[in-house]
Design a protein around this motif. Structure first.
Motif, PDB file in Angstrom:
ATOM      1  N   ASP A  12     -71.854  48.078  73.550  1.00 49.73           N
ATOM      2  CA  ASP A  12     -72.770  46.997  73.176  1.00 49.73           C
ATOM      3  C   ASP A  12     -74.163  47.573  73.032  1.00 49.73           C
ATOM      4  O   ASP A  12     -74.545  48.502  73.753  1.00 49.73           O
ATOM      5  N   ARG A  13     -74.890  47.018  72.093  1.00 48.97           N
ATOM      6  CA  ARG A  13     -76.259  47.442  71.839  1.00 48.97           C
ATOM      7  C   ARG A  13     -77.095  46.186  71.622  1.00 48.97           C
ATOM      8  O   ARG A  13     -76.750  45.350  70.782  1.00 48.97           O
ATOM      9  N   ARG A  14     -78.172  46.021  72.392  1.00 41.50           N
ATOM     10  CA  ARG A  14     -79.007  44.828  72.279  1.00 41.50           C
ATOM     11  C   ARG A  14     -80.482  45.220  72.104  1.00 41.50           C
ATOM     12  O   ARG A  14     -80.932  46.221  72.652  1.00 41.50           O
ATOM     13  N   GLU A  15     -81.202  44.381  71.387  1.00 45.85           N
ATOM     14  CA  GLU A  15     -82.657  44.471  71.336  1.00 45.85           C
ATOM     15  C   GLU A  15     -83.212  43.402  72.257  1.00 45.85           C
ATOM     16  O   GLU A  15     -83.031  42.209  72.018  1.00 45.85           O
ATOM     17  N   GLY A  16     -83.839  43.817  73.332  1.00 49.39           N
ATOM     18  CA  GLY A  16     -84.414  42.888  74.284  1.00 49.39           C
ATOM     19  C   GLY A  16     -85.926  42.869  74.187  1.00 49.39           C
ATOM     20  O   GLY A  16     -86.513  43.517  73.318  1.00 49.39           O
ATOM     21  N   PRO A  17     -86.583  42.142  75.070  1.00 48.72           N
ATOM     22  CA  PRO A  17     -88.038  42.036  75.039  1.00 48.72           C
ATOM     23  C   PRO A  17     -88.742  43.355  75.334  1.00 48.72           C
ATOM     24  O   PRO A  17     -89.931  43.512  75.045  1.00 48.72           O
ATOM     25  N   HIS A  18     -88.008  44.324  75.904  1.00 51.61           N
ATOM     26  CA  HIS A  18     -88.619  45.606  76.258  1.00 51.61           C
ATOM     27  C   HIS A  18     -88.005  46.764  75.482  1.00 51.61           C
ATOM     28  O   HIS A  18     -88.165  47.918  75.855  1.00 51.61           O
ATOM     29  N   GLY A  19     -87.292  46.439  74.388  1.00 59.09           N
ATOM     30  CA  GLY A  19     -86.711  47.482  73.563  1.00 59.09           C
ATOM     31  C   GLY A  19     -85.193  47.440  73.565  1.00 59.09           C
ATOM     32  O   GLY A  19     -84.575  46.439  73.928  1.00 59.09           O
ATOM     33  N   GLU A  20     -84.600  48.550  73.174  1.00 52.93           N
ATOM     34  CA  GLU A  20     -83.151  48.640  73.014  1.00 52.93           C
ATOM     35  C   GLU A  20     -82.463  48.963  74.341  1.00 52.93           C
ATOM     36  O   GLU A  20     -82.900  49.822  75.098  1.00 52.93           O
ATOM     37  N   THR A  91     -81.038  38.558  96.717  1.00 53.27           N
ATOM     38  CA  THR A  91     -81.602  38.161  95.429  1.00 53.27           C
ATOM     39  C   THR A  91     -81.734  39.405  94.560  1.00 53.27           C
ATOM     40  O   THR A  91     -82.292  40.417  94.995  1.00 53.27           O
ATOM     41  N   VAL A  92     -81.208  39.326  93.337  1.00 48.36           N
ATOM     42  CA  VAL A  92     -81.307  40.427  92.385  1.00 48.36           C
ATOM     43  C   VAL A  92     -82.194  39.984  91.224  1.00 48.36           C
ATOM     44  O   VAL A  92     -81.945  38.938  90.622  1.00 48.36           O
ATOM     45  N   VAL A  93     -83.214  40.780  90.935  1.00 50.49           N
ATOM     46  CA  VAL A  93     -84.095  40.487  89.802  1.00 50.49           C
ATOM     47  C   VAL A  93     -83.807  41.500  88.703  1.00 50.49           C
ATOM     48  O   VAL A  93     -83.945  42.714  88.913  1.00 50.49           O
ATOM     49  N   GLU A  94     -83.396  41.011  87.535  1.00 49.63           N
ATOM     50  CA  GLU A  94     -83.067  41.860  86.395  1.00 49.63           C
ATOM     51  C   GLU A  94     -83.695  41.272  85.146  1.00 49.63           C
ATOM     52  O   GLU A  94     -83.472  40.105  84.832  1.00 49.63           O
ATOM     53  N   ARG A  95     -84.450  42.046  84.411  1.00 47.27           N
ATOM     54  CA  ARG A  95     -85.175  41.521  83.253  1.00 47.27           C
ATOM     55  C   ARG A  95     -84.371  41.564  81.955  1.00 47.27           C
ATOM     56  O   ARG A  95     -84.741  40.906  80.980  1.00 47.27           O
ATOM     57  N   GLU A  96     -83.290  42.338  81.934  1.00 49.00           N
ATOM     58  CA  GLU A  96     -82.516  42.468  80.700  1.00 49.00           C
ATOM     59  C   GLU A  96     -81.314  41.529  80.714  1.00 49.00           C
ATOM     60  O   GLU A  96     -80.384  41.705  81.497  1.00 49.00           O
ATOM     61  N   ARG A  97     -81.324  40.524  79.834  1.00 51.16           N
ATOM     62  CA  ARG A  97     -80.204  39.588  79.740  1.00 51.16           C
ATOM     63  C   ARG A  97     -78.902  40.328  79.443  1.00 51.16           C
ATOM     64  O   ARG A  97     -77.841  39.954  79.950  1.00 51.16           O
ATOM     65  N   ALA A  98     -78.974  41.397  78.652  1.00 47.30           N
ATOM     66  CA  ALA A  98     -77.762  42.139  78.297  1.00 47.30           C
ATOM     67  C   ALA A  98     -77.062  42.669  79.535  1.00 47.30           C
ATOM     68  O   ALA A  98     -75.832  42.571  79.663  1.00 47.30           O
TER      69      ALA A  98
END
Length: 225
Positions: A12-20, A91-98
């Motif tokens: 899988d390859r995604r473009e997120g708010p902070h890049g690929e 609690t886990v904080v993760e910024r990448e939805r992917a």
């Protein structure tokens, strides 16, 4: 044929708010790549487990401590914490939805399905620095593994987390006597100095032996009581 001689396959390859962000399979391993920078794979997990263990050990006999894990990654830290009955909340904080998707219903689900189903576990989709700046929640331990270390960040804006203001925000969400544990691919004497300068006590570095090269480390500091 071993994984090192096989061609990686992109799952899988995604473009997120902070890049690929890329998830790929290399032989038997799953790997996460961000903006072309290798982050982690499923090969070992010793250092991620030490990150959690070192934080828990530093809390002595505090009952039902709450831990914030910065970065879901391949899930080693979360899975290890969930196997430890002593944690009261995770609690886990993760910024990448992917990355969250890959764990909830993708190739990484086998590693964390049980941990994600644990009633103590909460996953927050947010930038970690933004979260510690804005949350009203408090924790007994912060276990941070979102970069290759304070001196080797995935994106430029992550540098703020390891600067005095970012560390002050981490201290703000820690309860008195709480511990900050930061994973790094190499020791950082400069970061140790910054921890001390912003008021953390009992600052130390624990090494994780590797087959060759510079050992991984966990930087630790305790918020004064």
């Amino acid at each position: 044929m071993t994984a090192s001689y096989e061609t990686p396959v992109v799952l899988d390859r995604r473009e997120g708010p902070h890049g690929e962000v890329v998830l790929r399979r290399h032989g038997s391993l799953l790997q996460i790549i961000a903006n072309g920078c290798f982050l982690m794979d499923t090969s070992d997990g010793r250092s991620e487990r030490l990150l959690v263990d070192a934080a828990l050990a530093a809390l002595d006999d505090r009952p039902g401590p709450r831990v914030l894990i910065g970065g879901l990654g391949v899930g080693f830290s979360l899975a290890h914490a969930a196997r430890q009955e002593r944690w009261g909340a995770i609690t886990v904080v993760e910024r990448e939805r992917a990355i969250v998707d890959w764990h909830r219903a993708g190739p990484l689900a086998d590693l964390t399905a049980e941990a994600l189903a644990d009633p103590r576990t909460e996953v927050v989709e947010a930038d970690l620095l933004t979260y510690v700046n804005e949350t009203s929640a408090t924790f007994d331990a912060l276990c941070l593994d979102i970069d290759n270390g304070p001196d080797w960040t995935v994106t430029e804006d992550n540098r703020g987390l390891y600067a005095p203001a970012g560390l002050a925000s981490c201290a703000r969400v820690l309860r008195p006597g709480g511990v900050l544990a930061v994973w790094s691919a190499k020791p950082s004497p400069e970061f140790e100095g910054t921890l001390q300068n912003v008021g953390f006590q009992q600052v130390r570095t624990e090494e994780i032996p590797v087959a060759r090269g510079v050992p991984d480390v966990v930087h630790l500091g305790v918020r004064p009581g």
